[in-house]
Design a protein around this motif. Sequence first.
Motif, PDB file in Angstrom:
ATOM      1  N   SER A 156       0.797  -1.220   0.000  1.00  0.00           N
ATOM      2  CA  SER A 156       0.000   0.000   0.000  1.00  0.00           C
ATOM      3  C   SER A 156       0.834   1.275   0.000  1.00  0.00           C
ATOM      4  O   SER A 156       1.922   1.311   0.552  1.00  0.00           O
ATOM      5  N   GLU A 157       0.251   2.319  -0.575  1.00  0.00           N
ATOM      6  CA  GLU A 157       0.822   3.661  -0.435  1.00  0.00           C
ATOM      7  C   GLU A 157       0.291   4.333   0.827  1.00  0.00           C
ATOM      8  O   GLU A 157       0.812   5.363   1.240  1.00  0.00           O
ATOM      9  N   LYS A 158      -0.739   3.777   1.436  1.00  0.00           N
ATOM     10  CA  LYS A 158      -1.319   4.342   2.650  1.00  0.00           C
ATOM     11  C   LYS A 158      -0.489   3.907   3.852  1.00  0.00           C
ATOM     12  O   LYS A 158      -0.339   2.720   4.128  1.00  0.00           O
ATOM     13  N   GLU A 159       0.024   4.884   4.575  1.00  0.00           N
ATOM     14  CA  GLU A 159       0.876   4.602   5.721  1.00  0.00           C
ATOM     15  C   GLU A 159       0.058   4.529   7.005  1.00  0.00           C
ATOM     16  O   GLU A 159      -1.043   5.054   7.080  1.00  0.00           O
ATOM     17  N   HIS A 160       0.626   3.887   8.011  1.00  0.00           N
ATOM     18  CA  HIS A 160       0.006   3.897   9.334  1.00  0.00           C
ATOM     19  C   HIS A 160       0.009   5.323   9.877  1.00  0.00           C
ATOM     20  O   HIS A 160       0.849   6.143   9.511  1.00  0.00           O
ATOM     21  N   SER A 161      -0.911   5.614  10.772  1.00  0.00           N
ATOM     22  CA  SER A 161      -1.120   6.986  11.251  1.00  0.00           C
ATOM     23  C   SER A 161       0.109   7.599  11.912  1.00  0.00           C
ATOM     24  O   SER A 161       0.311   8.809  11.837  1.00  0.00           O
ATOM     25  N   GLU A 162       0.944   6.795  12.554  1.00  0.00           N
ATOM     26  CA  GLU A 162       2.107   7.346  13.253  1.00  0.00           C
ATOM     27  C   GLU A 162       3.326   7.522  12.345  1.00  0.00           C
ATOM     28  O   GLU A 162       4.343   8.085  12.770  1.00  0.00           O
ATOM     29  N   ARG A 204      10.232  10.964   0.967  1.00  0.00           N
ATOM     30  CA  ARG A 204       9.574  10.577  -0.287  1.00  0.00           C
ATOM     31  C   ARG A 204       8.402   9.638  -0.010  1.00  0.00           C
ATOM     32  O   ARG A 204       8.369   8.953   1.005  1.00  0.00           O
ATOM     33  N   SER A 205       7.480   9.569  -0.932  1.00  0.00           N
ATOM     34  CA  SER A 205       6.392   8.596  -0.863  1.00  0.00           C
ATOM     35  C   SER A 205       6.973   7.195  -0.953  1.00  0.00           C
ATOM     36  O   SER A 205       7.994   6.977  -1.599  1.00  0.00           O
ATOM     37  N   ALA A 206       6.295   6.253  -0.307  1.00  0.00           N
ATOM     38  CA  ALA A 206       6.801   4.887  -0.247  1.00  0.00           C
ATOM     39  C   ALA A 206       5.675   3.884  -0.366  1.00  0.00           C
ATOM     40  O   ALA A 206       4.503   4.202  -0.180  1.00  0.00           O
ATOM     41  N   ILE A 207       6.065   2.666  -0.644  1.00  0.00           N
ATOM     42  CA  ILE A 207       5.156   1.530  -0.549  1.00  0.00           C
ATOM     43  C   ILE A 207       5.364   0.923   0.829  1.00  0.00           C
ATOM     44  O   ILE A 207       6.496   0.782   1.291  1.00  0.00           O
ATOM     45  N   THR A 208       4.261   0.584   1.478  1.00  0.00           N
ATOM     46  CA  THR A 208       4.300   0.003   2.812  1.00  0.00           C
ATOM     47  C   THR A 208       3.727  -1.403   2.760  1.00  0.00           C
ATOM     48  O   THR A 208       2.650  -1.609   2.205  1.00  0.00           O
ATOM     49  N   MET A 209       4.465  -2.340   3.342  1.00  0.00           N
ATOM     50  CA  MET A 209       3.977  -3.708   3.472  1.00  0.00           C
ATOM     51  C   MET A 209       3.280  -3.808   4.818  1.00  0.00           C
ATOM     52  O   MET A 209       3.858  -3.481   5.853  1.00  0.00           O
ATOM     53  N   SER A 218       6.338  -1.200  -6.018  1.00  0.00           N
ATOM     54  CA  SER A 218       7.009   0.074  -5.751  1.00  0.00           C
ATOM     55  C   SER A 218       7.678   0.622  -7.011  1.00  0.00           C
ATOM     56  O   SER A 218       7.525   1.801  -7.345  1.00  0.00           O
ATOM     57  N   ILE A 219       8.386  -0.240  -7.713  1.00  0.00           N
ATOM     58  CA  ILE A 219       9.078   0.187  -8.933  1.00  0.00           C
ATOM     59  C   ILE A 219       8.068   0.574 -10.014  1.00  0.00           C
ATOM     60  O   ILE A 219       8.233   1.591 -10.691  1.00  0.00           O
ATOM     61  N   GLU A 220       6.994  -0.231 -10.167  1.00  0.00           N
ATOM     62  CA  GLU A 220       5.950   0.096 -11.155  1.00  0.00           C
ATOM     63  C   GLU A 220       5.345   1.464 -10.897  1.00  0.00           C
ATOM     64  O   GLU A 220       4.995   2.185 -11.827  1.00  0.00           O
ATOM     65  N   LYS A 221       5.216   1.842  -9.619  1.00  0.00           N
ATOM     66  CA  LYS A 221       4.637   3.136  -9.256  1.00  0.00           C
ATOM     67  C   LYS A 221       5.672   4.252  -9.239  1.00  0.00           C
ATOM     68  O   LYS A 221       5.347   5.400  -8.960  1.00  0.00           O
ATOM     69  N   GLY A 222       6.935   3.907  -9.503  1.00  0.00           N
ATOM     70  CA  GLY A 222       8.001   4.896  -9.550  1.00  0.00           C
ATOM     71  C   GLY A 222       8.396   5.430  -8.183  1.00  0.00           C
ATOM     72  O   GLY A 222       8.927   6.532  -8.078  1.00  0.00           O
ATOM     73  N   LEU A 223       8.181   4.646  -7.127  1.00  0.00           N
ATOM     74  CA  LEU A 223       8.447   5.139  -5.775  1.00  0.00           C
ATOM     75  C   LEU A 223       9.832   4.761  -5.254  1.00  0.00           C
ATOM     76  O   LEU A 223      10.479   5.555  -4.593  1.00  0.00           O
TER      77      LEU A 223
END
Length: 164
Positions: A67-73, A83-88, A114-119
Motif C-alpha cells: 500500500s501507499e497508505k501509511e500507518h497513522s504514526e 519521499r512517498s513509499a510503498i508500505t507492506m 514500488s518500482i511500477e509506481k516509480g516510488l
Amino acid sequence: MIRLASRNDIPAIMEVVQASVKVMNSQGNFQWDHTYPLEENFQGDLNRQELFVYEEEGRVLGVAAISEKEHSEYHEIAWTSDRSAITMKRLAVHPNGRGKGIADAFFRKAEEVSIEKGLHYMKTDTFSKNTYAQKLFDRHGYHFVEKRFVPEKEDSLVYFEKQL
C-alpha cells in the motif's frame, strides 16, 4: 502465485489470519489478537486494490497489503527520506504454507509494485517480539529506523525501510 485479492477471498484471508494469530500468540507475540487485524482492515485494502493473496492449488495460503497508505504514526518516525513509499502491512502466511517462501514472494511483489509506481522506497514495521518478521526484513535488505513503545501492547514497534 500472488494475485490481487477479490471479495470472495475474504473468508479465506480471515482463516489465514486466525491461524497465524494462534501461532504468534503461542510464541509470546501478541501483536495481533481479536481486535486487529479485522475483516474491515482487509476490506479497506481490497477497496483500494492494495490487497494481495498467495494462492496455491486454489487455496489461499498468504495475504498482504502492499500500500501507499501509511500507518497513522508514520509521519512521526525518523525515516531517512520524506519521499512517498510503498508500505507492506498485514502480512500473514497460513501455518500450513510456512517454509515455502511465501513471505519472501510477497516482499519481491512489494518491490515490483514500488518500482511500477516509480516510488523506489519501502517502509514496514512490526512489534519487537516478532523476530520472524525482523529476520525477514533483514533478509530483504531493510534497515532499522526507530523503535517506539506502545503501552497498550506492552511492547515496542520497530520500523524499517529500504531504498530500491
